[in-house]
Write a protein that holds these residues in place. Sequence first.
Motif, short mmCIF file in Angstrom:
data_model
loop_
_atom_site.label_atom_id
_atom_site.label_comp_id
_atom_site.label_asym_id
_atom_site.label_seq_id
_atom_site.Cartn_x
_atom_site.Cartn_y
_atom_site.Cartn_z
N LEU A 6 151.36 48.09 16.42
CA LEU A 6 152.71 48.38 15.95
C LEU A 6 153.33 47.12 15.33
CD1 LEU A 6 154.12 50.59 18.86
CD2 LEU A 6 153.74 51.30 16.50
N ARG A 7 153.05 45.99 15.97
CA ARG A 7 153.58 44.72 15.45
C ARG A 7 152.97 44.42 14.08
NH1 ARG A 7 152.74 40.91 19.96
NH2 ARG A 7 153.93 42.33 21.24
N MET A 8 151.66 44.70 13.98
CA MET A 8 150.98 44.44 12.70
C MET A 8 151.58 45.31 11.58
SD MET A 8 148.52 45.80 10.48
CE MET A 8 147.26 46.82 11.24
N ILE A 9 151.84 46.58 11.89
CA ILE A 9 152.42 47.47 10.86
C ILE A 9 153.86 47.05 10.55
CG2 ILE A 9 152.99 49.86 10.28
CD1 ILE A 9 150.64 50.74 11.92
N GLY A 10 154.56 46.57 11.58
CA GLY A 10 155.91 46.05 11.36
C GLY A 10 155.88 44.90 10.36
#
Lengths: 157, 472
Positions: A6-10
């Motif tokens: 999720l952090r990567m997509i953020g």
Amino acid sequence: MTRPRLRMIGVVLLAPAVLAAGVVLGLEGWRLVQPRSPLFGPPETFTLAEAIAHHDVARAYRLIRAGQRPDDVIAVNHPTLTAGRQRFVSPLWWAVAMRDEHSMLMLLGVGATIRHAEGRDADCLAEALGAAAMQDLLRRYGAPPDGPCPKQAALSP
Amino acid sequence: MTSTDRGAWLAIAALVVSPVVAAICLTLWNTPVPISEAVALLEDVSRKPRLDFLVPDTSYYRPIFHIVLSTIWNADLSLDARLAAIRLLQIVPVVALVGLFLLHLRPRSLLEAGAAAAAMAVLIGSPGFRDNLEIPLSYTIVGMPLALAVWHLLVAPPRWWHTPAVLAMLVIALGFKEQGLAIVALVVAAWATRAQGTTRAQAVSAVLLAAGYVAVRLAWHSRMATFEQAIGFGFSELDPPTATARFGSFPAAIYAYTALATVANVVFSEPTSGIFSIVAAITRGTTERWQFIQLASSVGLTVLMALWGVAAISRVRHEGWTDESRSVVALVLTLAACGALSFNYSRDRLGGMATPFYALAAYYALRACARRAATLQPWRLRAAAAGLLLLAGLWHVRAIGTAEAVKVTALRNQIEWLTGLPQRTREFADRPVYLSILGTLRAQGTAESRPRPTNYPTALMGLFSPANVQSQ
């Protein structure tokens, strides 16, 4: 498992925003520091002839406001229109020669006039160049004199 | 997650969008008030008593706008102060819209901050926002933050003052332009989806207010022109007489086309003013990069939103209404309202009231897509991330394009002042008030140091807006 994802997509979603912010900040910052950079306007010009040649109507207007009279002849040089020789013509004639409709209308607005004399017959030049729209505007707002056009000496080789 | 975290992600989202917003606002602040429309509007407010604007005897009934403009223009202030107030009437709603949008979303994580920044780019890069930045035509840009504020109150826990505030904002938006009726669609959407801040009485009041407004407009102005302005149809524009001759006196089919054109412009960026200009450019082989970017980003996002919207609505039966599913209904109803209100002619600006809700739905759709992508197999995750990166990137290019478009308008306004005087002086020779205002405003119109569009290098030319516009 999904939290790093999720952090990567953020980061993926935020990255273009950061890049766009950087581009705008860099560009506007540079505009502030170097307002005369070619990035932010036409090249700097010093004479009315140059301003018209670069289609910089705002600069042409400022030169008029600074004291240049709209009917005073200006020295111009063009490979075809003046056969590469220096000639003295009216700013209105030069605006038509450069097909700069904006400068032409600005000059009419500040009182430029048309005379059927060599280098001052902007309406005749527009006709000779086949610039029908400019010719129409000159007739409507420039009150050209009656009578035939003189020979376009400047157009002759 | 602590409240400090929430504030931090909100601040980060605000920080990354603020340069583009600041560039737009600074350009608007330095934009010359134009000749076209502005001088005629100022002539109107100079000649007519303020309260006369309340009489709905015109097709362009904007009483509160005219009263505000009259109050500014006829105030005992310097010219600079009055012009500053006119510019602020355009700038303050832009800042309010952006601020309200971010406050409504309140991102609480990195992912939400990224989705909020992308949704912000959708808002700023949309034609419905871009076309409403023309000074002094603040009709719809005032209505847009009001619509968002109404929605915010409707979905918030109820307070005694919410209903009067909602109705007051509806009246103000209506007073600026009939597009304010889109707020009624929001009230109905909130009531139909059982939002906590809405009641039946509130919905009935809003509908009755709207019905009364329409009745008064029709009663006073019973004979409307078949077409008020030129309309676009297919690949060309038709002036009102030609359109009337071709489509008759009550052309229901062309009204439907025009209404759908406005809706399609919001969701696909095509057609513009009813004309399929990008499709025409593609068929002629003359497409510029900005056209590909607009079409691809809008189609990509709308397809994503459609998939998310169907899923969000289908979950309502089991989970009840949520902010996410409500935003689908709000978007559909505001789009319908904008379409219906533009039946007579279509323009980009007429989709303005639906634009914040398109951007709001974009936020939820991007967030949902990102969360779903995080559960996929690695190669699918990478593909989804690449797709999201591309989509968000294209919309940020469009947002920069809006900042450039405002600069182009500023330059056009100045050129109009430099070149338009002979024509205007002759055309309006019998209108002394018009000519006097023309004389009063000339210095600000021709002043030095007005904003200019960026002369991008050839490789970037045509990326943000038409290349011939950038190089003018």
